[in-house]
Design a protein around this motif. Structure first.
Motif, PDB file in Angstrom:
ATOM      1  N   ASN A 435       0.816  -1.208   0.000  1.00  0.00           N
ATOM      2  CA  ASN A 435       0.000   0.000   0.000  1.00  0.00           C
ATOM      3  C   ASN A 435       0.852   1.261   0.000  1.00  0.00           C
ATOM      4  O   ASN A 435       0.606   2.192  -0.768  1.00  0.00           O
ATOM      5  CB  ASN A 435      -0.941  -0.025   1.210  1.00  0.00           C
ATOM      6  N   ASP A 444      -5.585   1.155   1.149  1.00  0.00           N
ATOM      7  CA  ASP A 444      -6.189   0.201   2.064  1.00  0.00           C
ATOM      8  C   ASP A 444      -7.249   0.882   2.923  1.00  0.00           C
ATOM      9  O   ASP A 444      -6.996   1.934   3.520  1.00  0.00           O
ATOM     10  CB  ASP A 444      -5.128  -0.404   2.977  1.00  0.00           C
ATOM     11  N   TYR A 528      -6.882   2.293 -11.254  1.00  0.00           N
ATOM     12  CA  TYR A 528      -6.451   1.694  -9.997  1.00  0.00           C
ATOM     13  C   TYR A 528      -4.933   1.698  -9.823  1.00  0.00           C
ATOM     14  O   TYR A 528      -4.409   1.044  -8.919  1.00  0.00           O
ATOM     15  CB  TYR A 528      -6.990   0.263  -9.893  1.00  0.00           C
ATOM     16  N   THR A 534      -0.219  -6.552 -10.693  1.00  0.00           N
ATOM     17  CA  THR A 534      -0.852  -5.887  -9.550  1.00  0.00           C
ATOM     18  C   THR A 534      -2.107  -6.643  -9.121  1.00  0.00           C
ATOM     19  O   THR A 534      -2.818  -7.213  -9.957  1.00  0.00           O
ATOM     20  CB  THR A 534      -1.225  -4.440  -9.909  1.00  0.00           C
ATOM     21  N   TYR A 536      -5.508  -6.436  -6.116  1.00  0.00           N
ATOM     22  CA  TYR A 536      -6.258  -5.830  -5.013  1.00  0.00           C
ATOM     23  C   TYR A 536      -7.089  -6.925  -4.352  1.00  0.00           C
ATOM     24  O   TYR A 536      -7.738  -7.716  -5.042  1.00  0.00           O
ATOM     25  CB  TYR A 536      -7.216  -4.754  -5.516  1.00  0.00           C
ATOM     26  N   VAL A 544     -11.099  -1.931   0.035  1.00  0.00           N
ATOM     27  CA  VAL A 544      -9.794  -2.551  -0.162  1.00  0.00           C
ATOM     28  C   VAL A 544      -9.219  -2.950   1.194  1.00  0.00           C
ATOM     29  O   VAL A 544      -9.219  -2.148   2.135  1.00  0.00           O
ATOM     30  CB  VAL A 544      -8.839  -1.564  -0.870  1.00  0.00           C
ATOM     31  N   ARG A 547      -3.354  -4.569  -1.134  1.00  0.00           N
ATOM     32  CA  ARG A 547      -3.000  -4.408  -2.549  1.00  0.00           C
ATOM     33  C   ARG A 547      -1.493  -4.617  -2.707  1.00  0.00           C
ATOM     34  O   ARG A 547      -0.704  -4.266  -1.818  1.00  0.00           O
ATOM     35  CB  ARG A 547      -3.456  -3.060  -3.102  1.00  0.00           C
TER      36      ARG A 547
END
Length: 573
Positions: A435, A444, A528, A534, A536, A544, A547
């Protein structure tokens, strides 16, 4: 013996239905305890039941009345509320009946001194705000419940008292046929501002109550004015006070006006007092000759109060039973829907056994934190709308005077609309993700912003009652160790879906994904802050909780341990 009113309520725009009293199971029934009982059949209680049903949890709703709520009550619903209502199957009906809007004007001495524009973009399925009377929305929710076999809605069942033990809650319920005892593993108190459950448990709300009182008056009138929020400060007919106006469906207009200090609700609601003030407001906006009829009226005071904890052993509180918030900024019901969304998945995890009871402490932490944040924001609006002291009134009046000539003070008129809250300090956020290293995208604890995938296709349309791993494919299959970790969580009963975002067209699925989203990959990566690889991790309420720039099975496991409060508590089987 409880005798609810079975005479249909009067209304100029809504036909009230008296629902039949629902008999409980016979005394002495050997049926097991209800997994979850919800006390209160208002919009928040009804939505909570429907959200729990999406997770496969059976509920009983105990509703003292045999009709939906009297009067329009809550009338403005936000985009976030519509996202919740989409999940329970009534958003389309709300859109078909409701009146969307996005702006509001504030006036002083006949001059517009501030205009608020609610933000919106092409990625939003729903507009920022929509007006619809609460009784109509409740009817839509009741209709949805009638189609849901996991929900038993018992009209005419009034809770009188309760007791708790380590295995559940025992309720004493009164009905038109007499009292009975009802047993439930968990209880959700959704019984409103005068919560019987809160009073029976001797719980106290903390915060501020403001002295200013407002009359709500719904009138039937044909006004050629746009659908937007209209605020009038210190009009000649109501000096020093504030008046609000909103259009509702069915040619109904809501007029809220502040009362002079010391006037009682009884005096304020006398027909002659109502007529005099409503006529004065209509005359002020140049519609004094337009005929009107009163549909419903009430008096409210601005309060900013919350329970310090929303969970007490086997009882969880939602909506006005948990907090009382000023209506300025449309916070009441809209905040309650977010309570329901957050509680439903966490309570479902506990009931179904895939999460320990400590997950409910996270509900309390997240939503009490949101309530306190709302109270801080709402206090600013409330002190401006209804100054609580001579000093605040001097400041407010000085702002009003300056606003006629100086633009720099006009943002003080902003009423800080209800929004989806960021759980930045949630105990469910991942302890070791990426994050802090990611420069863009939702952090987050934040709700994932919706995104358009096609002409009538949005990311939220693909999010169900589960955790979701949104993985931006690097062109290959999901890592085998990650896939094995996901399978292990599913074997423990945790609902978990993988959405892969991949380039190209067609229907070819990415190996290891439950669903592959193609055709909008570049847009989703931009929105995003993502690159190939990546990922999430989304909670079932769309927030979230982790991530990563690059996903690994070990970090995925630790994130899910945190999000289900298993971290440092119990080993995996």
């Amino acid at each position: 013996m409880h005798q609810p009113d079975i005479q249909p309520r009067a209304s100029l725009y809504f036909q009230y239905q008296v629902y039949p009293y629902a008999r409980p199971p016979q005394a002495g029934s050997t049926a097991p305890a209800t997994p979850v009982t919800i006390v209160g059949g208002g919009p928040i209680g009804l939505a909570t039941a429907l959200l729990l049903a999406r997770h496969g949890v059976r509920t009983v709703i105990l509703q003292a009345e045999q009709q939906v709520s009297e009067g329009s009550r809550a009338i403005v619903f936000t985009r976030r509320s519509l996202e919740v209502l989409q999940q329970v199957g009534v958003a389309e009906r709300v859109l078909a009946k409701g009146l969307p809007w996005h702006s509001g004007n504030s006036f002083y001495r006949g001059q517009r001194v501030f205009r608020m524009e609610a933000p919106s973009d092409d990625d939003d399925r729903f507009g920022p705000l929509i007006n619809l009377q609460q009784n109509i929305l409740e009817e839509y929710l009741v209709d949805a419940i009638a189609r849901e076999p996991l929900i038993d809605l018992r009209w005419g069942n009034r809770v009188e008292s309760l007791s708790q033990d380590e295995r559940g809650v025992t309720l004493q319920v009164d009905t038109p046929e007499g009292p009975y005892t009802h047993r439930s593993e968990w209880l959700v108190a959704a019984d409103g501002a005068r919560s019987t459950i809160r009073q029976a448990m001797n719980l106290r709300l903390v915060g501020d109550s403001y002295e200013g009182r407002f009359v709500i008056a719904d009138i039937l009138i044909d006004l050629d004015l746009p659908t937007e929020r209209l605020a009038f400060f210190a009009p000649e007919w109501n000096p020093g006070n504030t008046v609000l106006m909103h259009r509702e469906p069915g040619n109904i207009w809501r007029i809220d006006y502040q009362l002079p200090a010391g006037e009682s609700p009884e005096d304020a609601l006398r027909p002659e007092a109502l007529k005099q003030r409503i006529d004065a407001q209509l005359a002020m906006i140049g519609r004094g000759d337009t005929p009107w009829q009163l549909d419903w009226c009430s008096v409210y005071s601005a309060r900013a109060l919350t329970l310090p904890e929303f969970v007490h052993n086997r009882v969880a509180f939602v909506g006005d039973a948990a907090h009382l918030l000023p209506i300025f900024g449309v916070r009441g019901a809209n905040t309650g829907f977010q309570d329901a969304l957050d509680l439903a998945w966490k309570l479902a995890g506990v009931v179904k056994g895939w999460a320990p009871a400590t997950l409910l402490a996270a509900y309390s932490a997240d939503r009490v934190g949101a309530a306190r944040e709302i109270i801080a924001e709402a206090g600013k609006s409330t002190r401006f709308m209804t100054p609580p002291s001579h000093g605040f009134r001097l400041l407010r009046d000085a702002t009003l005077a300056l606003s006629l000539r100086h633009a720099f003070v006009r943002p003080l008129f902003h009423w800080r609309t209800s929004r989806a809250h960021d759980y930045l300090h949630s105990p469910l956020n991942s302890p070791d993700d990426d994050n802090a290293q990611m420069a863009a995208g939702p952090v987050d604890g934040a709700p994932l912003p919706n995104a358009r995938l096609g002409a009538d296709d949005f990311l939220y349309d693909h999010l169900g009652a589960a955790f979701h791993l949104l993985w931006f494919s690097d062109g290959g299959a999901l890592d085998a160790a990650c896939a094995a970790e996901i399978d292990a969580w599913r074997a423990r009963g945790v609902p978990l879906r993988v959405l892969a975002v991949a380039d190209g067209a067609g229907d070819e699925a990415v190996a290891g994904a439950d669903e592959t989203l193609r055709g909008a990959a570049a847009h989703l990566r931009s929105k995003y802050g993502a690159a190939p690889g990546t990922a999430y991790l989304l909670r079932p309420d769309h927030h979230v909780c982790a991530r990563w720039r690059t996903l690994s099975a070990v970090r995925l496991r630790r994130a899910l341990d945190a999000a289900t409060t298993r971290l440092n508590q119990e080993p995996h089987a």
